[in-house]
Design a protein around this motif. Sequence first.
Motif, PDB file in Angstrom:
ATOM      1  N   ARG A  57     -31.637  -5.484  14.969  1.00 43.02           N
ATOM      2  CA  ARG A  57     -32.455  -6.145  14.340  1.00 43.02           C
ATOM      3  C   ARG A  57     -33.665  -5.593  13.515  1.00 43.02           C
ATOM      4  NH1 ARG A  57     -36.478 -11.278  14.697  1.00 43.02           N
ATOM      5  NH2 ARG A  57     -38.648 -10.901  13.276  1.00 43.02           N
ATOM      6  N   THR A  58     -33.651  -4.343  15.457  1.00 38.98           N
ATOM      7  CA  THR A  58     -35.020  -3.211  15.423  1.00 38.98           C
ATOM      8  C   THR A  58     -34.093  -2.413  14.436  1.00 38.98           C
ATOM      9  OG1 THR A  58     -34.806  -4.637  17.429  1.00 38.98           O
ATOM     10  CG2 THR A  58     -35.917  -1.824  16.842  1.00 38.98           C
ATOM     11  N   HIS A  75     -35.103  -3.048  11.212  1.00 43.15           N
ATOM     12  CA  HIS A  75     -36.035  -3.158  10.732  1.00 43.15           C
ATOM     13  C   HIS A  75     -37.372  -1.636  10.879  1.00 43.15           C
ATOM     14  CE1 HIS A  75     -40.867  -4.155  11.305  1.00 43.15           C
ATOM     15  NE2 HIS A  75     -40.769  -3.094  12.614  1.00 43.15           N
ATOM     16  N   ASN A 119     -31.268  -7.289  23.374  1.00 43.08           N
ATOM     17  CA  ASN A 119     -31.891  -6.932  23.180  1.00 43.08           C
ATOM     18  C   ASN A 119     -32.903  -5.608  23.546  1.00 43.08           C
ATOM     19  OD1 ASN A 119     -32.645  -9.692  22.360  1.00 43.08           O
ATOM     20  ND2 ASN A 119     -34.227 -10.016  23.901  1.00 43.08           N
ATOM     21  N   TRP A 151     -36.320  -8.909  19.641  1.00 43.81           N
ATOM     22  CA  TRP A 151     -35.355  -8.109  19.177  1.00 43.81           C
ATOM     23  C   TRP A 151     -34.177  -8.395  19.154  1.00 43.81           C
ATOM     24  CZ3 TRP A 151     -39.056  -4.858  14.973  1.00 43.81           C
ATOM     25  CH2 TRP A 151     -39.621  -5.979  14.384  1.00 43.81           C
ATOM     26  N   SER A 152     -32.619  -8.143  18.608  1.00 40.84           N
ATOM     27  CA  SER A 152     -32.166  -7.259  19.269  1.00 40.84           C
ATOM     28  C   SER A 152     -32.371  -6.271  18.298  1.00 40.84           C
ATOM     29  CB  SER A 152     -30.336  -8.251  18.425  1.00 40.84           C
ATOM     30  OG  SER A 152     -30.644  -8.322  16.825  1.00 40.84           O
TER      31      SER A 152
END
Length: 354
Positions: A42-43, A46, A32, A38-39
Amino acid sequence: MRDMGGDQVSEAVTGSAALLRTVAGRDWEGVNAGRLDWSCRRTAEHICLDLIMYASRLAVRAPGFIPFELVMAHGADNAGVVDVIETTGALLTAAIRTAPREVRAFHPSPFHSANREGFAAMGVAEVLLHTHDIAEGLGIPYAPPAELCEDVLTRIFPHVRPGPDHWRTLLWATGRGDLPGRAPVTEWTWSNNLVIATERLTLQGVTPAGAADLRAGGTGGFEWIEGGPFEGTRDAAGMVVKAYEAGVLRPEWGLFVLVRTEDGRAVGGIGFHGVPDEEGRAEVGYDLAEGARGQGYATEALRGLSGWALARDDVQALFATVDRVNMPSQGVISRAGFTQVSEDEEQFAYELLN
């Protein structure tokens, strides 16, 4: 005043990419990002979405959401995601550098639009904060340049009192850290400047960065007609800076610069002396550069500002004082619908009720 624009976005992205490349070989999916759900992977993705979304809105002057998603190519590794961060950062940088100063595009928080400076500040904030989240999740140090953090705070966090350290203050303001003597932040938002449109003008809210520059004798980031800004605008800018430093600034109740829509030139200032009191009364003031007087700009601006304020549930009345010898200003406030309610040896007092 240091401009807030493409150079700052490029600087933030360059620093982020350099750090993330050093850990691109590690597991980003199973960790995270800081305090997020979020992982790290994923961040990072993003960040890319935010940058391309801001670039798209600004490039097409979008009046609302643009319905798209950003999807990484199948099999893209972490290094590839960093490539996309750099690419989308370059696109936002280009959009900011080519957008005229007066262009605004949609952003929901809180007044539904932002200019190129606002998009630059939001882009930098997304890069700095989410790079921090990834770094925290992976257990590596990250601290961006203090000046970048100050750029963000003085443009889109006008309600946040300056702290002892710009980076720590930004982390605290976004629920990512602690500051001595301040309660933890659990909910937060940033704030782009409010703009109120009238027939010939836009009333553009002045950020703390702009107010500090105006107070110091600068332009505040505006292109003024000859003779501007007038003394009253600089005095009002000083009030904005004082409220910001005290942590009590509500920017919609601060200073606005009057900008002509026909040429983008600033002609004067208008605004409030503070938030409405317990009875819902707020004081207004205004002035114009000498070259803009006699053309109805002050009356038009005062009507526009009054209409915005009195449409709110927390405002019951506006008031203003005008020197007895200032006949032109008395004409302005009367034409704007205010009524004289009292007087003393030096001034008349006027009021406009909801």
